[in-house]
Scaffold this motif. Structure first.
Motif, PDB file in Angstrom:
ATOM      1  N   ILE B   9       0.837  -1.203   0.000  1.00 38.78           N
ATOM      2  CA  ILE B   9       0.000   0.000   0.000  1.00 38.78           C
ATOM      3  C   ILE B   9       0.867   1.246   0.000  1.00 38.78           C
ATOM      4  CG2 ILE B   9      -1.760   1.276   1.268  1.00 38.78           C
ATOM      5  CD1 ILE B   9      -2.860  -1.353   2.268  1.00 38.78           C
ATOM      6  N   LEU B  10       1.982   1.204   0.743  1.00 42.51           N
ATOM      7  CA  LEU B  10       2.871   2.376   0.752  1.00 42.51           C
ATOM      8  C   LEU B  10       3.421   2.649  -0.639  1.00 42.51           C
ATOM      9  CD1 LEU B  10       4.916   2.109   4.063  1.00 42.51           C
ATOM     10  CD2 LEU B  10       3.428   3.960   3.350  1.00 42.51           C
ATOM     11  N   VAL B  11       3.808   1.574  -1.338  1.00 41.81           N
ATOM     12  CA  VAL B  11       4.305   1.763  -2.708  1.00 41.81           C
ATOM     13  C   VAL B  11       3.211   2.370  -3.579  1.00 41.81           C
ATOM     14  CG1 VAL B  11       5.172   0.604  -4.753  1.00 41.81           C
ATOM     15  CG2 VAL B  11       5.964  -0.102  -2.510  1.00 41.81           C
ATOM     16  N   ALA B  12       1.985   1.856  -3.407  1.00 38.70           N
ATOM     17  CA  ALA B  12       0.871   2.390  -4.197  1.00 38.70           C
ATOM     18  C   ALA B  12       0.678   3.873  -3.911  1.00 38.70           C
ATOM     19  CB  ALA B  12      -0.414   1.616  -3.884  1.00 38.70           C
ATOM     20  N   ILE B  13       0.810   4.253  -2.627  1.00 33.56           N
ATOM     21  CA  ILE B  13       0.667   5.673  -2.274  1.00 33.56           C
ATOM     22  C   ILE B  13       1.740   6.493  -2.982  1.00 33.56           C
ATOM     23  CG2 ILE B  13       0.971   7.313  -0.386  1.00 33.56           C
ATOM     24  CD1 ILE B  13      -0.503   5.444   1.422  1.00 33.56           C
ATOM     25  N   ALA B  14       2.975   5.971  -2.959  1.00 33.25           N
ATOM     26  CA  ALA B  14       4.069   6.714  -3.599  1.00 33.25           C
ATOM     27  C   ALA B  14       3.788   6.885  -5.089  1.00 33.25           C
ATOM     28  CB  ALA B  14       5.386   5.985  -3.370  1.00 33.25           C
ATOM     29  N   VAL B  15       3.306   5.812  -5.731  1.00 32.29           N
ATOM     30  CA  VAL B  15       2.994   5.901  -7.162  1.00 32.29           C
ATOM     31  C   VAL B  15       1.905   6.937  -7.402  1.00 32.29           C
ATOM     32  CG1 VAL B  15       2.103   4.626  -9.130  1.00 32.29           C
ATOM     33  CG2 VAL B  15       3.713   3.530  -7.592  1.00 32.29           C
ATOM     34  N   GLY B  16       0.880   6.914  -6.531  1.00 37.61           N
ATOM     35  CA  GLY B  16      -0.189   7.898  -6.678  1.00 37.61           C
ATOM     36  C   GLY B  16       0.327   9.316  -6.502  1.00 37.61           C
TER      37      GLY B  16
ATOM     38  N   LEU D  13      -6.887 -12.801   0.517  1.00 39.77           N
ATOM     39  CA  LEU D  13      -7.682 -11.604   0.219  1.00 39.77           C
ATOM     40  C   LEU D  13      -6.878 -10.341   0.480  1.00 39.77           C
ATOM     41  CD1 LEU D  13     -11.147 -12.626   1.643  1.00 39.77           C
ATOM     42  CD2 LEU D  13     -10.630 -12.049  -0.714  1.00 39.77           C
ATOM     43  N   LEU D  14      -6.185 -10.337   1.618  1.00 39.03           N
ATOM     44  CA  LEU D  14      -5.438  -9.134   2.008  1.00 39.03           C
ATOM     45  C   LEU D  14      -4.351  -8.821   0.977  1.00 39.03           C
ATOM     46  CD1 LEU D  14      -5.344  -7.121   4.299  1.00 39.03           C
ATOM     47  CD2 LEU D  14      -3.694  -8.557   5.436  1.00 39.03           C
ATOM     48  N   LEU D  15      -3.560  -9.860   0.655  1.00 41.49           N
ATOM     49  CA  LEU D  15      -2.452  -9.616  -0.284  1.00 41.49           C
ATOM     50  C   LEU D  15      -2.987  -9.338  -1.684  1.00 41.49           C
ATOM     51  CD1 LEU D  15       0.319 -12.066   0.824  1.00 41.49           C
ATOM     52  CD2 LEU D  15      -0.028  -9.661   1.346  1.00 41.49           C
ATOM     53  N   GLY D  16      -3.998 -10.097  -2.095  1.00 45.41           N
ATOM     54  CA  GLY D  16      -4.591  -9.863  -3.413  1.00 45.41           C
ATOM     55  C   GLY D  16      -5.120  -8.443  -3.508  1.00 45.41           C
ATOM     56  N   GLY D  17      -5.805  -8.029  -2.460  1.00 41.18           N
ATOM     57  CA  GLY D  17      -6.351  -6.672  -2.454  1.00 41.18           C
ATOM     58  C   GLY D  17      -5.246  -5.642  -2.558  1.00 41.18           C
ATOM     59  N   ASP D  45     -10.844   1.649  -5.679  1.00 44.52           N
ATOM     60  CA  ASP D  45     -12.013   1.879  -4.836  1.00 44.52           C
ATOM     61  C   ASP D  45     -12.869   0.638  -4.666  1.00 44.52           C
ATOM     62  OD1 ASP D  45     -11.449   4.412  -4.258  1.00 44.52           O
ATOM     63  OD2 ASP D  45     -12.914   5.358  -5.560  1.00 44.52           O
ATOM     64  N   THR D  46     -12.889  -0.228  -5.667  1.00 47.37           N
ATOM     65  CA  THR D  46     -13.810  -1.359  -5.583  1.00 47.37           C
ATOM     66  C   THR D  46     -13.109  -2.622  -5.121  1.00 47.37           C
ATOM     67  OG1 THR D  46     -13.480  -1.773  -7.936  1.00 47.37           O
ATOM     68  CG2 THR D  46     -15.357  -0.435  -7.314  1.00 47.37           C
ATOM     69  N   LEU D  47     -12.448  -3.301  -6.047  1.00 43.19           N
ATOM     70  CA  LEU D  47     -11.922  -4.615  -5.705  1.00 43.19           C
ATOM     71  C   LEU D  47     -10.775  -4.513  -4.699  1.00 43.19           C
ATOM     72  CD1 LEU D  47     -12.679  -7.419  -6.358  1.00 43.19           C
ATOM     73  CD2 LEU D  47     -10.900  -7.489  -8.077  1.00 43.19           C
ATOM     74  N   GLY D  48      -9.883  -3.551  -4.900  1.00 41.18           N
ATOM     75  CA  GLY D  48      -8.752  -3.422  -3.984  1.00 41.18           C
ATOM     76  C   GLY D  48      -9.226  -3.217  -2.564  1.00 41.18           C
ATOM     77  N   ALA D  49     -10.037  -2.160  -2.382  1.00 38.81           N
ATOM     78  CA  ALA D  49     -10.530  -1.853  -1.041  1.00 38.81           C
ATOM     79  C   ALA D  49     -11.373  -2.994  -0.500  1.00 38.81           C
ATOM     80  CB  ALA D  49     -11.339  -0.560  -1.077  1.00 38.81           C
ATOM     81  N   GLY D  50     -12.248  -3.535  -1.352  1.00 33.47           N
ATOM     82  CA  GLY D  50     -13.143  -4.596  -0.903  1.00 33.47           C
ATOM     83  C   GLY D  50     -12.381  -5.804  -0.404  1.00 33.47           C
ATOM     84  N   MET D  51     -11.365  -6.229  -1.169  1.00 32.76           N
ATOM     85  CA  MET D  51     -10.635  -7.432  -0.764  1.00 32.76           C
ATOM     86  C   MET D  51      -9.857  -7.204   0.526  1.00 32.76           C
ATOM     87  SD  MET D  51      -9.377  -9.034  -4.364  1.00 32.76           S
ATOM     88  CE  MET D  51      -8.373 -10.347  -3.723  1.00 32.76           C
ATOM     89  N   VAL D  52      -9.191  -6.042   0.633  1.00 31.51           N
ATOM     90  CA  VAL D  52      -8.433  -5.771   1.859  1.00 31.51           C
ATOM     91  C   VAL D  52      -9.375  -5.777   3.064  1.00 31.51           C
ATOM     92  CG1 VAL D  52      -7.157  -4.008   3.110  1.00 31.51           C
ATOM     93  CG2 VAL D  52      -6.560  -4.507   0.759  1.00 31.51           C
ATOM     94  N   LEU D  53     -10.508  -5.082   2.920  1.00 29.01           N
ATOM     95  CA  LEU D  53     -11.431  -5.009   4.058  1.00 29.01           C
ATOM     96  C   LEU D  53     -12.006  -6.382   4.391  1.00 29.01           C
ATOM     97  CD1 LEU D  53     -13.252  -1.653   3.314  1.00 29.01           C
ATOM     98  CD2 LEU D  53     -11.609  -2.123   5.104  1.00 29.01           C
ATOM     99  N   LEU D  54     -12.317  -7.162   3.347  1.00 30.35           N
ATOM    100  CA  LEU D  54     -12.852  -8.498   3.586  1.00 30.35           C
ATOM    101  C   LEU D  54     -11.813  -9.370   4.295  1.00 30.35           C
ATOM    102  CD1 LEU D  54     -15.607  -9.656   2.873  1.00 30.35           C
ATOM    103  CD2 LEU D  54     -14.557 -10.807   0.930  1.00 30.35           C
ATOM    104  N   GLY D  55     -10.569  -9.251   3.862  1.00 27.64           N
ATOM    105  CA  GLY D  55      -9.500 -10.000   4.511  1.00 27.64           C
ATOM    106  C   GLY D  55      -9.391  -9.650   5.980  1.00 27.64           C
ATOM    107  N   LEU D  56      -9.482  -8.346   6.275  1.00 26.24           N
ATOM    108  CA  LEU D  56      -9.407  -7.920   7.673  1.00 26.24           C
ATOM    109  C   LEU D  56     -10.617  -8.402   8.453  1.00 26.24           C
ATOM    110  CD1 LEU D  56      -8.029  -4.279   7.330  1.00 26.24           C
ATOM    111  CD2 LEU D  56      -6.803  -6.310   8.046  1.00 26.24           C
ATOM    112  N   MET D  57     -11.788  -8.405   7.776  1.00 24.48           N
ATOM    113  CA  MET D  57     -13.000  -8.876   8.464  1.00 24.48           C
ATOM    114  C   MET D  57     -12.827 -10.319   8.904  1.00 24.48           C
ATOM    115  SD  MET D  57     -16.218  -7.531   6.292  1.00 24.48           S
ATOM    116  CE  MET D  57     -16.132  -5.919   5.535  1.00 24.48           C
ATOM    117  N   LEU D  58     -12.234 -11.157   8.039  1.00 23.82           N
ATOM    118  CA  LEU D  58     -12.029 -12.560   8.406  1.00 23.82           C
ATOM    119  C   LEU D  58     -11.090 -12.648   9.602  1.00 23.82           C
ATOM    120  CD1 LEU D  58     -11.782 -14.371   4.982  1.00 23.82           C
ATOM    121  CD2 LEU D  58     -13.679 -14.302   6.582  1.00 23.82           C
ATOM    122  N   GLN D  59     -10.109 -11.745   9.674  1.00 25.63           N
ATOM    123  CA  GLN D  59      -9.216 -11.729  10.835  1.00 25.63           C
ATOM    124  C   GLN D  59      -9.959 -11.284  12.090  1.00 25.63           C
ATOM    125  OE1 GLN D  59      -5.796 -12.408  11.329  1.00 25.63           O
ATOM    126  NE2 GLN D  59      -6.141 -13.543   9.435  1.00 25.63           N
ATOM    127  N   GLY D  60     -10.879 -10.324  11.904  1.00 25.94           N
ATOM    128  CA  GLY D  60     -11.589  -9.782  13.051  1.00 25.94           C
ATOM    129  C   GLY D  60     -12.574 -10.767  13.659  1.00 25.94           C
TER     130      GLY D  60
END
Lengths: 161, 88, 329, 106
Positions: B9-16, D13-17, D45-60
């Motif tokens: 994510i940090l790399v993505a931020i830097a790219v952005g 999910l987390l890494l994919g996101g 905004d869609t898949l990236g955020a969704g997958m990261v949040l879903l991954g965290l939800m499974l952890q939570g």
């Protein structure tokens, strides 16, 4: 099915959100939650915001099906766009197209417009009445949108809000 | 694992950020800012889990709501003032 | 890992800072400033300063960007290219910076338990908070209880700022030329803002009343609350926003918040304690503290929200299309 | 066993996101004009955020933390596309022209 058009139902919805946020269920905080939600409903009523359009924040079974279908479309479209980003050999051919929205209500059109934007590959640029100007990343996404499946589904879900 | 996600994510931020510097139009910068906002929200959430402090999520929630308002504000101010895009 | 994130974020901050200095388009600078504050908030998160991060999130990325924009809209959009050489200023800045860095060499390391700051009153605050104040968030107990005088002073400063803006810009009650078609075009924005507006307000109140437990408190809550109204004004028109919350009421609210704070202090005196001593407000000291903190946080929230809206309305109502920007009144 | 499966799924999910987020950012840098870059923002905004949040939800797990993550996701679904649309509309109103491929059949 509850309808947020009624202030009491909006209050109920907001109180549910409060309970989800709070995590502390002591008498004091519950009272404060009650007062807070009442204040927000009062302000929303003053601002003349409580009407049929509030409905969309609710997650109902019929609407949920639509969201799931849309999520599937979004995943497919994402993979396509990502391949085009990462692989320079896959060309993009951006274009502006105009599509007609067949929804009856403003809320339906907004749902349609935002659904178009949510699916990567198409972005709603402007909404004038029932004519949308949409920017599409490739010819395929443009054709897909013109096929009108999304439009039909939104029109269908519009009745269920 | 959280560390790898954090780094990505940090790399993505830097790219952005590069896009935010390059522009060329104001809209590109706003877009980059908006994207960095989304990435920040996610990074705060991931960091919260990494440090075992999930109450960080309140900050993430504030961001989602606030950065939306400021994006809208930029566009409203700009459009109400201008006709032509800014290129510098 | 911790250090890596720190260093990367600091680096990004520095680069953004340089870019801000270099840029001449003030709107672009405003955008970068908001990105800058995203990074500094992230840094606060990494440093575990959750309350500060929340404040930076609410203010830096939100309201200060909006107020900067309002200022740019009132003035000019491009910074003048300076006519003079900037060699001397550069020299002065470099020397000052070098002196400051030299000064840090004598400072204790970050997190050093023997550092003077950690040996003075801080340990007492941390150790005594559970039994004396009884709130889990030490930041709240320090700001609202141990150092309640300071916070009262700060709220008064904010109130004064609001009065200052009122005196300088005034609230123009003349009829503005609202263009209704302007808002008709924004269908999507208007509908989505309508949905988010109550939720933002609710979230602000949640932040206000949960400052005892997690990050947050009156200050952040006030800012978020005001931001909700700014969203409403942006999408539904200033006229409508002023109908929902009249400018005259804002003035009253700004004063009421400070008065509520001070009244809590005086109530403490009337009940036989000292000024701002909450222990006497209820039968047992801890619930007295709780009540006192809650009331003064509410006061802070009301004042902050009202002052920010006064400033926002003051700026924006001077601008029917930027035409009266040169108006010397 | 199930716990481990959920754990693995959440990492994926987390890494994919995060990878999708990075891809979106690269797209924002790489695409030739403003309007096409918007599509890359959508990826984040869609898949990236969704997958990261879903991954965290499974952890939570089934806690209030998961509920808050859901709220974040929920707000993003409403505010993300609206912001992108507002950007596109503002750009068009101010006269920024898109780069178009064979616009005559568009």
């Amino acid at each position: 099915m509850i309808n947020l058009k009624h202030p009491f139902n909006l209050w109920l919805f907001l109180f549910a959100v409060w309970l989800m946020l709070s995590g502390h269920y002591t008498p004091l905080l519950l009272t404060l939650g009650l007062l807070s939600t009442l204040l927000v409903v009062f302000i929303a009523a003053r601002a003349e915001l409580i009407d049929q359009e509030m409905q969309v924040v609710l997650i109902k079974p019929g609407v949920l099906l639509y969201w799931f279908w849309l999520a599937g479309e979004i995943v497919k479209a994402n993979i396509d766009v990502c391949r085009r980003i990462l692989d320079p050999r896959l060309p993009i051919s951006p274009r502006m197209i105009r599509v007609r929205a067949t929804q009856q209500t403003e809320l339906g059109r907004v749902t349609y417009a935002n659904s178009i934007t949510l699916v990567p590959g198409t972005v709603t640029v402007s909404v004038e009445g029932d004519m949308f100007t949409v920017h599409a990343l490739t010819r395929e996404t443009a054709e897909d949108l013109k096929g009108g499946e999304l439009d039909r589904r939104v029109q269908d879900v519009e009745q269920r809000f | 694992m959280y560390s790898i996600a954090t780094i990505l994510i940090l790399v993505a931020i830097a790219v952005g950020l590069v896009r935010a510097f390059r522009g060329p139009t104001l809209f590109d910068r706003v877009m980059a800012g908006n994207m960095i906002g989304t990435l920040t929200v996610l990074l705060v959430a991931v960091l919260g889990f990494m440090n075992g402090r999930p109450e960080f999520l309140d900050i993430a929630l504030v961001y989602v709501l606030i950065s939306f308002v400021s994006t809208i504000a930029v566009l409203r101010v700009y459009v109400s003032r201008h006709g032509d895009p800014d290129s510098d | 890992m911790q250090y890596l994130v720190d260093i990367v974020l600091l680096g990004l901050l520095m680069i953004t800072g340089f870019a801000i200095v270099r840029m001449r388009s003030l709107l672009a600078v405003t955008m970068l400033t908001s990105i800058y504050s995203l990074f500094s908030a992230l840094l606060f998160v990494v440093l575990d300063a959750v309350d500060v991060a929340l404040t930076e999130a609410a203010i830096g990325a939100g309201i200060s960007t909006i107020l900067l924009l309002a200022t740019v809209a009132l003035t000019t959009e491009y910074e003048k290219v300076p006519g003079h050489r900037s060699l001397l200023p550069l020299l002065v800045v470099t020397l000052t910076g070098a002196a400051l860095i030299y000064g840090t060499l004598d400072m204790p390391h970050y997190g050093d338990p023997n550092a003077p700051v950690h040996r003075h009153v801080a340990p007492e605050y941390i150790e005594d908070t559970p039994e004396e104040v009884g709130v889990p968030n030490v930041v709240t107990s320090v700001l609202a209880s141990y150092r309640g005088y300071d916070t009262l002073g700060e709220v008064t400063v904010i109130f004064t700022a609001g009065v200052g803006v009122l005196a300088l810009l005034g609230v123009h009650l003349r009829k503005r030329t609202e263009q209704p078609h302007d808002y008709k075009m924004l269908v999507v924005l208007r509908v989505i803002a309508k949905l988010l507006f109550p939720l933002i307000l609710l979230f602000a109140l949640y932040v206000l009343f949960h400052g005892d437990y997690g990050p947050g408190g009156g200050f952040q809550a006030g800012v978020i609350f005001a931001t909700g109204f700014v969203l409403y004004a942006l999408t539904h028109g200033l006229g409508n926003a002023e109908r929902v919350i009249p400018p005259a009421l804002l003035g009253v609210l700004a004063a009421a918040g400070v008065l509520l704070y001070a009244a809590v202090g005086i109530e403490g005196m009337l009940l036989g304690g000292k000024f701002l001593e909450y222990n006497v407000l209820a039968d047992d000291p801890v619930s007295g503290q709780h009540l006192g903190i809650l009331l003064i946080e509410t006061g802070v929230g009301i004042t902050v929200a009202a002052v920010i809206l006064i400033i926002y309305f003051g700026f924006v109502s001077r601008r029917p299309g930027g035409a009266d920007a040169q108006d010397p009144s | 066993m199930l716990d481990m499966l959920l754990d693995i799924l959440s990492w994926i999910l987390l890494l994919g996101g995060a990878l999708f987020l990075l891809t979106g950012a690269i797209g924002v840098l790489r695409f030739p004009d403003f309007y096409s870059r918007l599509h890359a923002v959508s990826v984040c905004d869609t898949l990236g955020a969704g997958m990261v949040l879903l991954g965290l939800m499974l952890q939570g797990g089934l806690t209030l933390v998961t509920v808050k993550l859901m709220l974040i996701f929920y707000f993003m679904v409403f505010s993300g596309p609206t912001a992108v649309h507002a950007l596109a509309e503002a750009a068009q109103v101010s006269g920024l022209d898109p780069v178009e491929d064979d616009p005559e059949d568009g």
